[in-house]
Design an enzyme around this catalytic site. Structure first.
Site, PDB file in Angstrom:
ATOM      1  N   CYS A 160       0.748  -1.107   0.046  1.00 45.34           N
ATOM      2  CA  CYS A 160      -0.200  -0.061   0.044  1.00 45.34           C
ATOM      3  C   CYS A 160       0.947   1.358   0.114  1.00 45.34           C
ATOM      4  O   CYS A 160       1.884   1.152   0.731  1.00 45.34           O
ATOM      5  CB  CYS A 160      -1.032   0.032   1.314  1.00 45.34           C
ATOM      6  SG  CYS A 160      -2.051   1.187   1.286  1.00 45.34           S
ATOM      7  N   ASP A 292      -6.534  10.391  -4.823  1.00 48.14           N
ATOM      8  CA  ASP A 292      -5.801   9.720  -4.049  1.00 48.14           C
ATOM      9  C   ASP A 292      -4.384   9.098  -4.422  1.00 48.14           C
ATOM     10  O   ASP A 292      -4.276   9.365  -5.722  1.00 48.14           O
ATOM     11  CB  ASP A 292      -6.851   8.355  -3.731  1.00 48.14           C
ATOM     12  CG  ASP A 292      -6.424   7.483  -2.383  1.00 48.14           C
ATOM     13  OD1 ASP A 292      -5.211   7.845  -1.743  1.00 48.14           O
ATOM     14  OD2 ASP A 292      -6.987   6.435  -2.020  1.00 48.14           O
ATOM     15  N   ASN A 293      -3.549   8.795  -3.840  1.00 51.51           N
ATOM     16  CA  ASN A 293      -2.179   8.162  -4.534  1.00 51.51           C
ATOM     17  C   ASN A 293      -1.360   9.101  -5.123  1.00 51.51           C
ATOM     18  O   ASN A 293      -1.056   8.872  -6.237  1.00 51.51           O
ATOM     19  CB  ASN A 293      -2.534   6.816  -5.444  1.00 51.51           C
ATOM     20  CG  ASN A 293      -3.382   5.585  -4.351  1.00 51.51           C
ATOM     21  OD1 ASN A 293      -2.812   5.486  -3.457  1.00 51.51           O
ATOM     22  ND2 ASN A 293      -4.164   4.952  -5.022  1.00 51.51           N
TER      23      ASN A 293
HETATM   24  N1  MTE Z   1      -9.846  -1.846  -5.534  1.00 55.36           N
HETATM   25  C1  MTE Z   1     -11.169  -1.552  -4.990  1.00 55.36           C
HETATM   26  N2  MTE Z   1     -12.178  -1.994  -6.211  1.00 55.36           N
HETATM   27  N3  MTE Z   1     -11.504  -0.945  -4.200  1.00 55.36           N
HETATM   28  C2  MTE Z   1     -10.442  -0.731  -3.383  1.00 55.36           C
HETATM   29  O1  MTE Z   1     -10.806  -0.076  -2.069  1.00 55.36           O
HETATM   30  N4  MTE Z   1      -8.150  -0.565  -2.890  1.00 55.36           N
HETATM   31  C3  MTE Z   1      -6.702  -0.360  -3.632  1.00 55.36           C
HETATM   32  C4  MTE Z   1      -6.448  -1.565  -4.383  1.00 55.36           C
HETATM   33  N5  MTE Z   1      -7.844  -2.084  -4.998  1.00 55.36           N
HETATM   34  C5  MTE Z   1      -9.072  -0.886  -3.547  1.00 55.36           C
HETATM   35  C6  MTE Z   1      -9.020  -1.713  -4.812  1.00 55.36           C
HETATM   36  C7  MTE Z   1      -5.625  -0.191  -2.538  1.00 55.36           C
HETATM   37  S1  MTE Z   1      -5.401   1.550  -2.190  1.00 55.36           S
HETATM   38  C8  MTE Z   1      -4.869  -0.923  -2.220  1.00 55.36           C
HETATM   39  S2  MTE Z   1      -3.515  -0.913  -1.461  1.00 55.36           S
HETATM   40  C9  MTE Z   1      -4.992  -2.465  -2.763  1.00 55.36           C
HETATM   41  O2  MTE Z   1      -6.174  -2.604  -3.280  1.00 55.36           O
HETATM   42  C10 MTE Z   1      -4.989  -3.450  -1.632  1.00 55.36           C
HETATM   43  O3  MTE Z   1      -5.104  -4.770  -2.069  1.00 55.36           O
HETATM   44  P1  MTE Z   1      -5.606  -5.967  -0.802  1.00 55.36           P
HETATM   45  O4  MTE Z   1      -6.604  -5.243   0.277  1.00 55.36           O
HETATM   46  O5  MTE Z   1      -5.574  -7.074  -1.581  1.00 55.36           O
HETATM   47  O6  MTE Z   1      -4.046  -6.012   0.029  1.00 55.36           O
END
Ligand code: MTE
Length: 879
Positions: A160, A292-293
């Site tokens: 993350c 974000d990000n």
């Molecule tokens: N995909 C969806 N659809 N919704 C989410 O909230 N979070 C993202 C990503 N993909 C997210 C997502 C983020 S910020 C991260 S760091 C990773 O998924 C985390 O994946 P994990 O929960 O399988 O570790």
């Protein structure tokens, strides 16, 4: 080289075997088995298989009242954003002890919202589309993806972007929650190369980006982001569509049944619950891609970033490849080593990872604050998979041709214990093959992402023992040298981790903290236990908690603008979110005089546990609860003017009423999708409070225009998708209209013969509730005069409803509109609500009450006019 000590813990199984695992047409595939499959002969090769897994089968109590009540989870995971949504990391030692691969139950989770529920029988029919700038748009089911494309398996580490953010938050609070150093995990992912699917759809000439969208509905739309098309098409970048993790179907939290896996980049690009791939000419315009990000320049403060959208729209600040990073797992936080009969050498161990497929080429340790360095040994377990070519978990494992490194590596270094005893700390830094090295100093930024300074563990000598401290502990967990140094007044940005080195000049980096109003009594040291707090969850002396500090509400129950009820509702509870969201600096400055002490650490933990009140399955007759947030689902939105909408919500069941006395308000809570901070605002619903099954709230939206970003709540409400749950709490308010000339102010009943109601803009909403109650009851002798000030005729809200209520009630009611920007055709009054208007229409009588609600400027001028015209304080009520 391989670290022999990793084999003695719960490390990954090092097996000589060939794939003996489920076929990909099995839904759901059963978990991997670890014994050898004799039926298939194979060349003997050494690869690491996943650690033993123990899939959770129980939904934890804490999740039962959340939208994730269908997801069984491992209780060891540390929750970083309260109960819901689920954002967690494993304790660092537990994660590291698993070895190279992480079991799905300990794999970190980052969910922006609720987990979409997908039943096992629906998995094969899960559909996703490939659309946008393509010759042949496609819709594929997971069954087709498996049957028609080549399947691959590959080990990949996800990280993350917020990993290690707690350290940034210690220096200056960022807009992000506090990850420790375990926001990183590795698994064998099985699926299809994303490029294969995109190729089939045949991208057109201008196509440059692949946007991805998940199935999770969030306050600002579905989660989505994008990566470049040419990265997707580059086999060295290894981007895939995965449906298995460590040989078993993805678990709900990790994207069941299908997700993107984008190796070498921040986890935020690996979209879970994947529904759409959209090929475009420009990067994603999804809210989560933009807000974000990102790593904004360090001088951009939270305020500046909120006021100036240009920072977010500049793609230079978007993050893709991970930055080089490392952390120390052992010594663990609070580990102790005995100097007398302990080992001669201590083996320090930890992890490191690079970004964009770049290999970590060195890991260095210093025990003299970076003056000299020692080279650690590195185990690149990922390399072992390059030596084989075989089918694993139904996918072809063939990495021999690929140079990129998509996984973390583990490092270790033996240090003579006596040398550690002379040291004050232990720091680690890693370097990748492009010589990108971790910096000593932190690069603070508004979202606190990509934090990667040297990871430092402090050493203190306590008798015959050495005691180690990590920089932080995740979430709100206390501990860590950063917190300790800060409490002692040290400046964490002085270049020496907040220590004062004799003879060296302080050269603090200025990270200006937002000015915080102190809310505690100076010098008060009083620890309050949970039992004491619980004794004060009643009206005799209500205590409540804000940010871990305990306050008494008794002295200001009478004067509180939200009414005594709002204090009683918080009695015995943690009310930090609400208090911080709706109180002014002036209100905060009053708090030290009500401060009683600090909640003990164990009490803080008990308060975060779900309410112990036993949930009944009986349908509740009324919806609102003054002591807990309850959810209603957005049913529809209807624009009633250029900037005003009516949001209709469905209550829990068709027979339920709202449970809001006339004249009172409720609170709406949404969470900021980026930092999870609560956005809470009071509203008065426009629908009849006796209406069954539904609730209408009229909201004036302050949306972005030019350089103004618009109101936080307005933006969040505007982008709220239909079908999304929203939190409500209440009632609150000092005033209540009981009916037939009886009202109550702060619970004290009084008579009223007439109401003078002064309002402007959306301030009409509480006025409207009272006006309607009076007009609807033919036997109510009370009279009402409404003075409603607006700019343009189209700004007058609820005009038709007001007119309808007046019909047949002209002897009891009057509604007067005045406009400041009236056109020629306007036959009504013009100008502001001023002293003449008030004098003419509001007659000071003993049993007249003035109700006022409107923008700040209107309320201020009306207050002055009423005072000058001799109205007594108790006759006037500002909502
Ligand atoms: N995909 C969806 N659809 N919704 C989410 O909230 N979070 C993202 C990503 N993909 C997210 C997502 C983020 S910020 C991260 S760091 C990773 O998924 C985390 O994946 P994990 O929960 O399988 O570790």
């Amino acid at each position: 080289m391989e670290d022999p000590t990793t084999q003695d813990t719960r490390s990954n199984l090092l097996l000589k075997k060939h794939d003996n695992l489920p076929q990909f047409d099995q839904f759901p595939p059963s978990p991997p088995q670890t014994e050898e499959n004799d039926s298939e002969s194979s060349e003997e090769v050494e690869i690491l298989l996943p650690p033993p897994t123990n899939p959770p089968t129980q939904v934890l109590d804490i999740d039962k009242k959340t939208p994730d009540a269908h997801v069984p989870r491992d209780p060891r995971l540390i929750r970083l954003t309260g109960t819901h949504p689920f954002n967690v990391e494993a304790p660092l030692s537990a994660l590291f002890n698993e070895g190279f691969l992480t079991s799905p139950e300990l794999f970190y989770v980052r969910n922006h919202g609720a987990v979409p529920e997908v039943k096992d029988q629906d998995i094969p029919n899960w559909q996703f589309s490939v659309e946008g700038l393509v010759e042949r748009p496609l819709t594929l089911t997971l069954r087709q993806l498996i049957a028609e494309y080549e399947q691959i398996t590959c080990p990949i580490t996800l990280v993350c972007a917020g990993n290690r953010r707690k350290e940034q938050n210690q220096v200056r609070k960022s807009q992000g929650f506090s990850w420790g150093a375990a926001g990183v995990s590795t698994a064998l992912f099985t699926g299809v190369a994303m490029s294969e699917v995109i190729k089939k759809a045949r991208p057109r000439r201008r196509a440059r980006y692949v946007c991805m969208e998940g199935a999770d509905k969030l306050p600002n739309g579905f989660y989505g982001t994008s990566v470049k098309l040419n990265w997707v098409m580059d086999p060295n970048r290894g981007m895939m569509l995965a449906y298995k993790m460590n040989g078993e179907m993805l678990r709900p939290d990790h994207g069941k049944p299908l997700r993107a896996v984008i190796p070498g980049q921040i986890g935020g690009r690996s979209v879970k619950w994947l529904k759409k791939l959209i090929i475009t000419a420009a990067p994603s315009d999804n809210w989560y891609h933009i807000y974000d990000n990102r790593v904004l320049p360090t001088m951009v403060s939270p305020d500046e970033s909120a006021n100036n959208p240009k920072w977010w729209q500049d793609d230079r600040y978007a993050i893709y490849d991970l930055s080089t990073n490392s952390a120390i797992a052992y010594p663990a936080h609070e580990e102790q080593v005995c100097l007398k009969d302990g080992p001669e050498k201590y083996r320090a161990k930890g992890y490191a990872y690079g970004g964009g497929g770049r290999r970590i080429t060195r890991v260095e340790i210093s025990i003299d604050k970076g003056r000299t360095w020692r080279l650690a040994d590195i185990d690149y377990a990922e390399d072992r998979y390059r030596e084989v070519e075989q089918t694993l978990f139904g996918g072809r494992l063939d990495m021999s041709w690929r140079e990129s490194c998509f996984c973390w590596c583990h490092w270790w270094l033996d240090i003579p214990t006596l040398e550690l005893a002379d040291a004050k700390d232990l720091v680690v830094r890693a370097m990748d093959e492009s010589m990108n090295i971790q910096p000593k100093e932190m690069y603070w930024s508004v979202l606190g992402m990509m934090n990667n300074p040297w990871f430092r563990v402090t050493i203190s000598k306590e008798g015959d023992y050495l005691r180690f401290e990590h920089p932080t502990q995740p979430a709100l967990m206390p501990g860590g040298w950063m917190e300790r140094v800060k409490k002692a007044g040290g400046n964490l940005t002085n270049g020496h981790w907040g220590e004062n080195l004799a003879g060296e000049e302080e050269k603090a980096v200025v990270h200006e903290q937002a000015k915080e109003v102190p809310m505690t009594k100076a010098g008060l040291k009083n620890e309050i236990l949970i039992d004491e707090l619980r004794k004060h969850d009643n009206e005799d002396e209500p205590w409540f908690v804000i940010n871990g500090e305990v306050y008494t509400g008794l002295p200001f129950m009478k004067e509180h603008p939200g009414g005594a009820q709002s204090i009683l509702s918080a009695a015995g509870l943690d009310t930090s979110d609400e208090f911080m969201a709706i109180h002014s600096e002036t209100a905060k400055a009053m708090m030290p005089s009500y401060h009683l002490g600090t909640l003990s650490d164990s009490a803080k933990l008990s308060l975060t546990e779900p309410a112990s009140e036993t949930a009944s399955n009986e349908p509740r007759p009324t919806f609102l609860n003054s002591r807990a947030w309850t959810k209603a689902v957005l049913h529809s939105k209807r624009a009633i003017s250029a900037d005003t909408m009516i949001f209709t919500f469905t209550l829990e069941h068709p027979e339920q009423t709202l449970g809001l006395p006339v004249g009172q308000h409720l609170m709406i809570r949404l969470r900021d999708p980026v930092d999870r901070e609560a956005i809470i605002r009071p509203y008065t619903p426009i629908s009849d409070t006796t209406r069954k099954g539904y609730l209408d709230v009229l909201i004036k939206l302050y949306l972005s225009s030019g350089s103004h970003p618009g109101g936080k709540m307005s933006r969040a409400m505007n982008s709220l998708p239909v079908g999304h749950g929203v939190d409500f709490k209440g009632p609150i308010g000092r005033f209540e209209y009981i009916g037939r000339g009886r009202c109550a102010v702060n619970g004290v009943e009084r008579k009223v013969k007439s109401f003078a109601m002064i309002c402007g803009g959306s301030g009409i909403t509480p006025i409207f509730q009272v006006f309607r109650a009076v007009m609807r009851d033919a036997d109510d002798p009370t009279t009402c005069t409404v003075l409603n000030g607006n700019r343009l005729v189209e700004d007058i809200l609820c005009r038709e409803d007001l007119d309808a209520l007046l019909q047949g009630n002209e002897h009891r009611g009057e509604v007067i509109h005045t406009l400041t920007k009236a056109t020629e055709e306007w036959a009504g009054l013009k100008g502001r609500i001023n002293e003449d208007l008030v004098q003419k229409h509001c007659h000071a009588h003993k049993e007249t009450m003035v109700l006022v609600c409107g923008p700040e400027a209107l309320e201020k001028s009306v207050r002055k006019v009423l005072r000058e015209q001799g109205w007594a304080e108790e006759q006037v009520l500002f909502f």
